[in-house]
Write an enzyme that holds these catalytic residues in place. Structure first.
Site, PDB file in Angstrom:
ATOM      1  N   GLY A  12       8.883  17.990 -24.049  1.00 29.10           N
ATOM      2  CA  GLY A  12       8.738  19.109 -23.124  1.00 29.10           C
ATOM      3  C   GLY A  12       7.407  19.834 -23.202  1.00 29.10           C
ATOM      4  O   GLY A  12       7.322  21.019 -22.861  1.00 29.10           O
ATOM      5  N   MET A  91      13.200  10.912 -18.137  1.00 30.46           N
ATOM      6  CA  MET A  91      13.256   9.474 -18.392  1.00 30.46           C
ATOM      7  C   MET A  91      14.437   8.806 -17.685  1.00 30.46           C
ATOM      8  O   MET A  91      15.295   8.201 -18.322  1.00 30.46           O
ATOM      9  CB  MET A  91      13.345   9.227 -19.906  1.00 30.46           C
ATOM     10  CG  MET A  91      12.177   9.788 -20.669  1.00 30.46           C
ATOM     11  SD  MET A  91      10.609   9.120 -20.108  1.00 30.46           S
ATOM     12  CE  MET A  91      10.714   7.497 -20.833  1.00 30.46           C
ATOM     13  N   HIS A 110       2.443  11.171 -14.413  1.00 31.29           N
ATOM     14  CA  HIS A 110       2.423   9.846 -15.046  1.00 31.29           C
ATOM     15  C   HIS A 110       1.152   9.743 -15.894  1.00 31.29           C
ATOM     16  O   HIS A 110       0.073  10.123 -15.434  1.00 31.29           O
ATOM     17  CB  HIS A 110       2.424   8.767 -13.948  1.00 31.29           C
ATOM     18  CG  HIS A 110       2.490   7.389 -14.512  1.00 31.29           C
ATOM     19  ND1 HIS A 110       3.671   6.815 -14.943  1.00 31.29           N
ATOM     20  CD2 HIS A 110       1.522   6.468 -14.746  1.00 31.29           C
ATOM     21  CE1 HIS A 110       3.423   5.607 -15.410  1.00 31.29           C
ATOM     22  NE2 HIS A 110       2.129   5.367 -15.299  1.00 31.29           N
ATOM     23  N   ASP A 151       6.857   5.248  -9.344  1.00 34.91           N
ATOM     24  CA  ASP A 151       5.441   5.634  -9.510  1.00 34.91           C
ATOM     25  C   ASP A 151       4.587   5.286  -8.285  1.00 34.91           C
ATOM     26  O   ASP A 151       3.373   5.093  -8.397  1.00 34.91           O
ATOM     27  CB  ASP A 151       4.817   4.947 -10.752  1.00 34.91           C
ATOM     28  CG  ASP A 151       5.492   5.362 -12.045  1.00 34.91           C
ATOM     29  OD1 ASP A 151       5.957   6.518 -12.136  1.00 34.91           O
ATOM     30  OD2 ASP A 151       5.548   4.534 -12.971  1.00 34.91           O
ATOM     31  N   GLU A 180      -3.002  16.313 -18.838  1.00 32.63           N
ATOM     32  CA  GLU A 180      -1.755  16.592 -18.102  1.00 32.63           C
ATOM     33  C   GLU A 180      -1.451  18.090 -18.082  1.00 32.63           C
ATOM     34  O   GLU A 180      -0.985  18.625 -17.077  1.00 32.63           O
ATOM     35  CB  GLU A 180      -0.579  15.859 -18.764  1.00 32.63           C
ATOM     36  CG  GLU A 180      -0.638  14.356 -18.631  1.00 32.63           C
ATOM     37  CD  GLU A 180       0.579  13.668 -19.234  1.00 32.63           C
ATOM     38  OE1 GLU A 180       1.690  14.215 -19.178  1.00 32.63           O
ATOM     39  OE2 GLU A 180       0.416  12.569 -19.785  1.00 32.63           O
TER      40      GLU A 180
HETATM   41  C1  GRF Z   1       4.042  12.660 -20.422  1.00 26.10           C
HETATM   42  O1  GRF Z   1       3.090  11.796 -20.959  1.00 26.10           O
HETATM   43  C2  GRF Z   1       4.242  12.378 -18.947  1.00 26.10           C
HETATM   44  O2  GRF Z   1       3.092  11.883 -18.333  1.00 26.10           O
HETATM   45  C3  GRF Z   1       5.313  11.339 -18.955  1.00 26.10           C
HETATM   46  O3  GRF Z   1       6.163  11.688 -20.015  1.00 26.10           O
HETATM   47  C4  GRF Z   1       5.439  12.430 -20.992  1.00 26.10           C
HETATM   48  C5  GRF Z   1       6.181  13.694 -21.234  1.00 26.10           C
HETATM   49  O4  GRF Z   1       5.672  14.419 -22.318  1.00 26.10           O
HETATM   50  N1  GRF Z   1       5.950  11.246 -17.673  1.00 26.10           N
HETATM   51  P1  GRF Z   1       6.229  15.886 -22.605  1.00 26.10           P
HETATM   52  O5  GRF Z   1       7.749  15.764 -22.801  1.00 26.10           O
HETATM   53  O6  GRF Z   1       5.891  16.752 -21.445  1.00 26.10           O
HETATM   54  O7  GRF Z   1       5.554  16.319 -23.871  1.00 26.10           O
END
Ligand code: GRF
Length: 207
Positions: A12, A91, A110, A151, A180
């Site tokens: 998260g 997921m 992604h 995707d 991100e």
């Molecule tokens: C991230 O790398 C995102 O790109 C992918 O899942 C990961 C999630 O990481 N879809 P977090 O749970 O936000 O730390």
């Protein structure tokens, strides 16, 4: 005010970046729901700590079909009047039951420069391993709208990182994650400001 739901299954950290961005007033929206398919996830704990309504429906052992699961989730989002869903490490591959009503109102992040290194099986460390194996000079992160192809939806924003000799999947993952954490809040800011238009399956960002 745009009401946002964040869906997450893992640590998260993107969820946290979005909460922090909301707290600094970066976007004109309110995170009104955190949803997870993993009740014991870090994401759920973060939501509860921040006193944001956090709901989990365990996908493991769920008695119905994927469509039935998504129908429950859809009803939850509609009852809470959610305008935008942000998948942040969620997921689970979604069914059209949830995708269609939220078309162009659901984003995903992604950890690669789509359309490269996306699709089924391309998640987590698999992505970064594939990037290194392909000897790419750069990688990055992509925020895109969710459509029925995995995707494959219209790209909203991308951020790049250099892949250096000696990078491992772990060092690359760390660099990409840092990108991100800026990219996702910026995409949400643009959405809340009404600056993202989709035409002919492509995103146009308005000035
Ligand atoms: C991230 O790398 C995102 O790109 C992918 O899942 C990961 C999630 O990481 N879809 P977090 O749970 O936000 O730390």
């Amino acid at each position: 005010m745009i009401k946002i739901a964040i869906f997450a299954s893992g640590e998260g950290s993107n969820l946290q970046a979005l909460i922090d961005a909301q707290d600094t007033g970066l976007f004109k929206g309110k995170i009104g729901l955190i949803f997870s398919n993993v009740p014991e996830s870090g994401a759920m704990k973060r939501g509860e700590n921040q006193r944001i309504e956090s709901v989990a429906i365990a996908s493991k052992g769920y008695p119905g079909s994927r469509e039935e699961y998504d129908r429950e989730v859809l009803e939850l989002c509609q009852n809470k009047k959610i305008d935008l869903i942000c998948l942040a490490g969620y997921m689970r591959i979604l069914t059209p039951v949830l995708i269609r009503p939220y078309l162009y109102k659901m984003m995903n992040i992604h950890p690669a420069l789509l359309p490269k290194f996306g699709g089924e099986g391309m998640y987590g460390h698999h992505v970064h391993e594939a990037v290194i194996k392909a000897k790419e000079k750069e990688s990055g992160a992509t925020v895109h709208f969710v459509t029925e192809g995995v995707d494959a939806g219209p790209i909203i924003l991308q951020g790049n990182v250099k892949v250096l000799p000696g990078d491992t999947q772990a060092t690359l993952a760390e660099k990409v994650l840092r990108v991100e954490h800026h990219l996702y809040p910026e995409a949400v800011r643009l959405f809340c400001a009404g600056k993202i238009k989709v035409g002919d399956g492509r995103v146009k960002i308005q000035p």
